[in-house]
Scaffold this motif. Structure first.
Motif, mmCIF file in Angstrom:
data_model
loop_
_atom_site.group_PDB
_atom_site.id
_atom_site.type_symbol
_atom_site.label_atom_id
_atom_site.label_comp_id
_atom_site.label_asym_id
_atom_site.label_seq_id
_atom_site.Cartn_x
_atom_site.Cartn_y
_atom_site.Cartn_z
ATOM 1 N N ILE A 1 0.840 -1.205 0.000
ATOM 2 C CA ILE A 1 0.000 0.000 0.000
ATOM 3 C C ILE A 1 0.871 1.248 0.000
ATOM 4 C CG2 ILE A 1 -1.700 1.327 1.310
ATOM 5 C CD1 ILE A 1 -2.920 -1.138 0.111
ATOM 6 N N ASP A 2 1.920 1.236 0.817
ATOM 7 C CA ASP A 2 2.804 2.397 0.929
ATOM 8 C C ASP A 2 3.564 2.628 -0.368
ATOM 9 O OD1 ASP A 2 4.002 4.545 2.378
ATOM 10 O OD2 ASP A 2 5.798 3.330 2.637
ATOM 11 N N ARG B 1 -2.706 -13.958 -8.693
ATOM 12 C CA ARG B 1 -1.532 -13.629 -7.883
ATOM 13 C C ARG B 1 -1.881 -13.615 -6.400
ATOM 14 N NH1 ARG B 1 3.697 -14.071 -9.741
ATOM 15 N NH2 ARG B 1 3.556 -13.869 -12.004
ATOM 16 N N GLN B 2 -3.053 -13.097 -6.078
ATOM 17 C CA GLN B 2 -3.441 -13.054 -4.670
ATOM 18 C C GLN B 2 -3.557 -14.455 -4.086
ATOM 19 O OE1 GLN B 2 -5.864 -10.178 -2.644
ATOM 20 N NE2 GLN B 2 -6.533 -9.346 -4.587
ATOM 21 N N ALA B 3 -4.020 -15.402 -4.880
ATOM 22 C CA ALA B 3 -4.095 -16.787 -4.408
ATOM 23 C C ALA B 3 -2.702 -17.330 -4.117
ATOM 24 C CB ALA B 3 -4.802 -17.656 -5.439
ATOM 25 N N ALA C 1 -5.970 -10.964 5.586
ATOM 26 C CA ALA C 1 -5.067 -9.841 5.337
ATOM 27 C C ALA C 1 -5.141 -9.399 3.880
ATOM 28 C CB ALA C 1 -3.636 -10.237 5.705
ATOM 29 N N LEU C 2 -5.174 -10.355 2.962
ATOM 30 C CA LEU C 2 -5.242 -10.007 1.545
ATOM 31 C C LEU C 2 -6.618 -9.481 1.148
ATOM 32 C CD1 LEU C 2 -3.107 -12.909 0.082
ATOM 33 C CD2 LEU C 2 -2.516 -10.479 0.120
ATOM 34 N N ALA C 3 -7.662 -9.921 1.852
ATOM 35 C CA ALA C 3 -8.987 -9.331 1.624
ATOM 36 C C ALA C 3 -8.978 -7.864 2.036
ATOM 37 C CB ALA C 3 -10.049 -10.098 2.413
ATOM 38 N N ALA C 4 -8.294 -7.567 3.134
ATOM 39 C CA ALA C 4 -8.151 -6.171 3.558
ATOM 40 C C ALA C 4 -7.384 -5.371 2.504
ATOM 41 C CB ALA C 4 -7.439 -6.104 4.906
ATOM 42 N N PHE C 5 -6.318 -5.965 1.976
ATOM 43 C CA PHE C 5 -5.519 -5.326 0.929
ATOM 44 C C PHE C 5 -6.379 -4.997 -0.289
ATOM 45 C CE2 PHE C 5 -2.609 -6.186 -2.807
ATOM 46 C CZ PHE C 5 -1.908 -4.992 -2.729
ATOM 47 N N GLY C 6 -7.144 -5.964 -0.743
ATOM 48 C CA GLY C 6 -8.007 -5.747 -1.894
ATOM 49 C C GLY C 6 -9.074 -4.705 -1.645
ATOM 50 N N THR C 7 -9.627 -4.709 -0.431
ATOM 51 C CA THR C 7 -10.664 -3.741 -0.083
ATOM 52 C C THR C 7 -10.109 -2.320 -0.064
ATOM 53 O OG1 THR C 7 -11.860 -5.385 1.222
ATOM 54 C CG2 THR C 7 -12.334 -3.063 1.683
ATOM 55 N N VAL C 8 -8.915 -2.172 0.494
ATOM 56 C CA VAL C 8 -8.274 -0.850 0.525
ATOM 57 C C VAL C 8 -8.028 -0.347 -0.889
ATOM 58 C CG1 VAL C 8 -6.148 0.377 1.132
ATOM 59 C CG2 VAL C 8 -7.233 -1.127 2.810
#
Length: 207
Positions: free
Chosen positions: A105-106, A135-137, A168-175
């Motif tokens: 994210i940064d 890739r996320q998988a 954690a990756l669901a949070a990444f995708g949501t952001v």
């Protein structure tokens, strides 16, 4: 601009460094053009002209325009796994995973205007979105292995590592989706903190 997103590895040969520089230049030129004009509107001829290399050179590094974006995504996954592996052992899982996600994210926030366009390009182009989800998988499996190592769990029998990495990756995708939908108005740091505030109790209680 985009070369700052690519991790520079120590201990590489001069030839490898030169190869990385050419790859970074091609990646930067391609991502800038794709973000500005849209995936279908950009030709490989335009990319090589912007990078100052030949089409033959392009095909030594990439098989297609899509592969430029996929290689960029691969670098993000490598950096996240390295970050998680290096987090202090005593950190709660939610903290370690928040730092892990924040690395990518940064990196985007550090090049906010153009990175936002690339994120919107990926999320808005079906073929790129499909590859992003693939890739996320892969990242989920890699992060799950690191989580299991940190907690002394068996990834083949314990459910927690895969679930933790998936959250954690669901949070990444949501952001990324919220940042994209807001056209950059939402702050990625604030979105990340809010997302992990929601999932932290489940991450830490289960651990």
């Amino acid at each position: 601009m985009y070369s700052g997103w690519v991790t520079t590895r120590a201990g590489v040969s001069l030839a490898e460094r030169k190869r990385q520089l050419v790859s970074d230049e091609l990646t930067g030129a391609a991502l800038r053009l794709l973000a500005q004009k849209g995936f279908d509107a950009v030709t490989i001829d335009e990319i090589v002209a912007a990078a100052g290399v030949s089409k033959r050179t392009f095909f030594r590094y990439f098989a297609s325009k899509e592969d430029v974006v996929i290689q960029f995504l691969a670098g993000m996954g490598t950096d996240m796994r390295a970050e998680l592996a290096g987090r202090p052992a005593q950190e709660p899982p939610s903290v370690a995973l928040r730092h892990t996600i924040w690395v990518s994210i940064d990196a985007c926030a550090g090049h906010a205007d153009q990175a936002l366009r690339v994120v919107q390009l990926i999320l808005g182009t079906p073929s790129l979105l499909a590859r992003f989800l693939e890739r996320q998988a892969q990242w989920r499996d890699e992060l799950a292995t690191e989580v299991a190592d940190r907690l002394g769990l068996a990834p083949e029998t314990d459910l927690y590592p895969q679930l933790a990495a998936g959250m954690a990756l669901a949070a990444f995708g949501t952001v990324l989706q919220r940042w994209s939908d807001s056209d950059g108005a939402e702050d990625p740091a604030n979105l990340t903190d809010r997302a992990f505030a929601i999932i932290a109790p489940a991450l830490d209680a289960a651990a």
